[in-house]
Design a protein around this motif. Structure first.
Motif, mmCIF file in Angstrom:
data_model
loop_
_atom_site.group_PDB
_atom_site.id
_atom_site.type_symbol
_atom_site.label_atom_id
_atom_site.label_comp_id
_atom_site.label_asym_id
_atom_site.label_seq_id
_atom_site.Cartn_x
_atom_site.Cartn_y
_atom_site.Cartn_z
ATOM 1 N N ASN A 35 34.644 -23.774 1.161
ATOM 2 C CA ASN A 35 35.684 -24.782 1.306
ATOM 3 C C ASN A 35 36.775 -24.690 0.242
ATOM 4 O O ASN A 35 37.915 -25.085 0.490
ATOM 5 N N HIS A 36 36.430 -24.206 -0.946
ATOM 6 C CA HIS A 36 37.423 -24.112 -2.015
ATOM 7 C C HIS A 36 37.869 -22.683 -2.293
ATOM 8 O O HIS A 36 38.407 -22.396 -3.367
ATOM 9 N N HIS B 84 35.047 -30.822 -8.810
ATOM 10 C CA HIS B 84 36.281 -30.037 -8.929
ATOM 11 C C HIS B 84 37.370 -30.834 -9.639
ATOM 12 O O HIS B 84 38.009 -30.340 -10.577
ATOM 13 N N HIS C 58 39.361 -25.508 -9.481
ATOM 14 C CA HIS C 58 39.721 -25.689 -8.080
ATOM 15 C C HIS C 58 39.278 -24.534 -7.190
ATOM 16 O O HIS C 58 39.739 -24.418 -6.048
ATOM 17 N N LYS C 59 38.408 -23.717 -7.725
ATOM 18 C CA LYS C 59 37.761 -22.680 -6.934
ATOM 19 C C LYS C 59 36.342 -23.151 -6.596
ATOM 20 O O LYS C 59 35.940 -24.237 -7.000
ATOM 21 N N PRO C 60 35.576 -22.349 -5.857
ATOM 22 C CA PRO C 60 34.234 -22.794 -5.455
ATOM 23 C C PRO C 60 33.298 -23.119 -6.619
ATOM 24 O O PRO C 60 33.411 -22.555 -7.707
ATOM 25 N N ASN D 58 30.289 -32.845 -4.429
ATOM 26 C CA ASN D 58 31.136 -32.102 -3.493
ATOM 27 C C ASN D 58 31.150 -30.605 -3.806
ATOM 28 O O ASN D 58 32.188 -29.943 -3.694
ATOM 29 N N ASP E 10 30.570 -26.667 -3.272
ATOM 30 C CA ASP E 10 30.708 -25.814 -2.091
ATOM 31 C C ASP E 10 29.366 -25.300 -1.600
ATOM 32 O O ASP E 10 29.166 -25.133 -0.398
ATOM 33 N N ASN F 209 29.845 -29.076 3.267
ATOM 34 C CA ASN F 209 29.674 -27.839 2.522
ATOM 35 C C ASN F 209 28.474 -27.050 3.053
ATOM 36 O O ASN F 209 28.065 -27.239 4.188
#
Length: 390
Positions: free
Chosen positions: A23-24, A80, A86-88, A138, A140, A188
């Motif tokens: 997702n990220h 995040h 802001h990556k997985p 949240n 990933d 996720n």
């Protein structure tokens, strides 16, 4: 969301090259994931992690539940936003930390009762609670709650019967984890964890039962928990390549540079370990030509960089040019030895940057070798270089 595309395989081993979409963002595999236990990779800015090529990092469910707590995490929309990465992110289930509490916890079929190591409060962790925490985080990739089967406890090596009981409970907890994950509508990906101790046939039983649950990805747990290296390597050689070909494979808590290369040869796509960061804080750095103990007195006047082939900030400075190519923007072993002896915080910051850069660059080189169809050659050269010594 999780998609895994297999891009290349190696004819001489089980090594493979892939792309994992979460997702990220996307992750190129094989990959090493830096460990950020409390929502930070110790001593490293998120921007520095990105610059050195980190694609996915870990967070720790247990510790983040303790501090700062789910109310705070929920207010930031998860991990995040809280740590500005802001990556997985992958979060572990909390099972290993609960296991490590020893006499402070009591494991039952329902879950684990334990005293908080922060304030002594009585707490309860179950598959359902772990899924609820990780949903708030949240992450990933979410890990099922499992019981980490120890190699030995107080001098007693785990028997086959004990390993079976532990493995079978982890399977039951896997079913409960999946049911709660789906009930929560978590968008996720949830990974199952293969257990079974040091017994190959138990590992195969665990694997087959997990396959019936059809997880998006699978991990091999219960290694690097105190067993001799040859035992860990035996399980590493046995289990990963038996996992589904079209799904990502994660070897938990491993390991040395040699472990990573051999793990890739055994079919592993994803690794994590505290070793590069923890060892850095203790004055040990990894280099292309072996490990270097910065606290040794012989480095007091040593003008060399940590690794003349390395382009990290510690070795090459802001120029990004290794000393072997004429750049002299980095820091000497003598300076880093001095920082360590004086307890200056810059010392472990620089050695941590170097070690993580080394691990991530090693994975880059592995991916390039797989893309070129030359992993076998790379594997031999890597072993030869590391044996040369610094």
């Amino acid at each position: 969301m999780l998609q895994f595309e297999l891009l290349a395989t190696d004819s001489s081993s089980h090594a493979r090259r892939g792309t994992l979409t979460l997702n990220h963002g996307q992750v190129q595999t094989p990959i090493f994931m830096p460990v950020g236990t409390y929502g930070t990779v110790k001593g490293v800015m998120p921007r520095s992690l990105e610059e050195m090529g980190a694609q996915i990092i870990l967070g720790n469910t247990f510790h983040l539940w303790m501090r700062p707590g789910l109310d705070v995490m929920g207010g930031f929309g998860g991990l995040h936003g809280f740590e500005q990465w802001h990556k997985p992110i992958l979060t572990d289930s909390g099972g290993f930390q609960v296991w490590s509490l020893g006499d402070m916890r009591k494991i039952t079929e329902e879950g684990v009762h334990f005293a908080s190591p922060v304030n002594g409060d009585k707490l309860f962790m179950s598959p359902e609670v772990s899924m609820q925490i990780q949903t708030v985080l949240n992450s990933d990739i979410v890990m099922q709650l499992d019981e980490c089967t120890p190699y030995e406890t107080k001098g007693h090596i785990t028997t086959e019967d004990e390993a079976r009981r532990s493995m079978e409970m982890s399977i039951r907890w896997a079913r409960r984890s999946k049911a709660e994950f789906e009930r929560l509508g978590n968008p996720n990906a949830l990974f199952g964890i293969v257990q079974g101790g040091m017994f190959e046939h138990l590992r195969e039983e665990s694997l087959q039962q997990l396959l019936e649950l059809d997880f998006p990805g699978y991990a091999v747990g219960g290694v690097s928990v105190g067993e001799p290296k040859d035992e860990m390597r035996r399980i590493m050689a046995h289990t990963p390549h038996r996992l589904p070909r079209h799904k990502p494979r994660y070897l938990m808590g491993v390991g040395t540079p040699e472990d990573l290369v051999e793990g890739v040869a055994c079919g592993v796509d994803m690794f994590d370990c505290v070793m590069p960061t923890r060892n850095a804080r203790n004055g040990t750095v990894f280099t292309r030509y072996g490990d270097l103990k910065l606290r040794n007195a012989r480095h007091k006047s040593d003008h060399q960089p940590l690794d003349a082939t390395c382009t990290c900030h510690a070795c090459a400075g802001t120029s990004g040019v290794a000393w072997a190519d004429g750049g002299r923007g980095g820091f000497s072993r003598a300076y880093l030895h001095h920082l360590d002896r004086c307890g200056e915080m810059l010392g472990p910051m620089l050695t941590t940057i170097h070690n993580l850069h080394y691990y991530l660059n090693l994975m880059r080189e592995i991916r390039a070798a797989l893309d070129a169809g030359r992993f076998g050659e790379f594997r031999q050269r890597f072993a030869s270089d590391r044996a040369r010594g610094v």
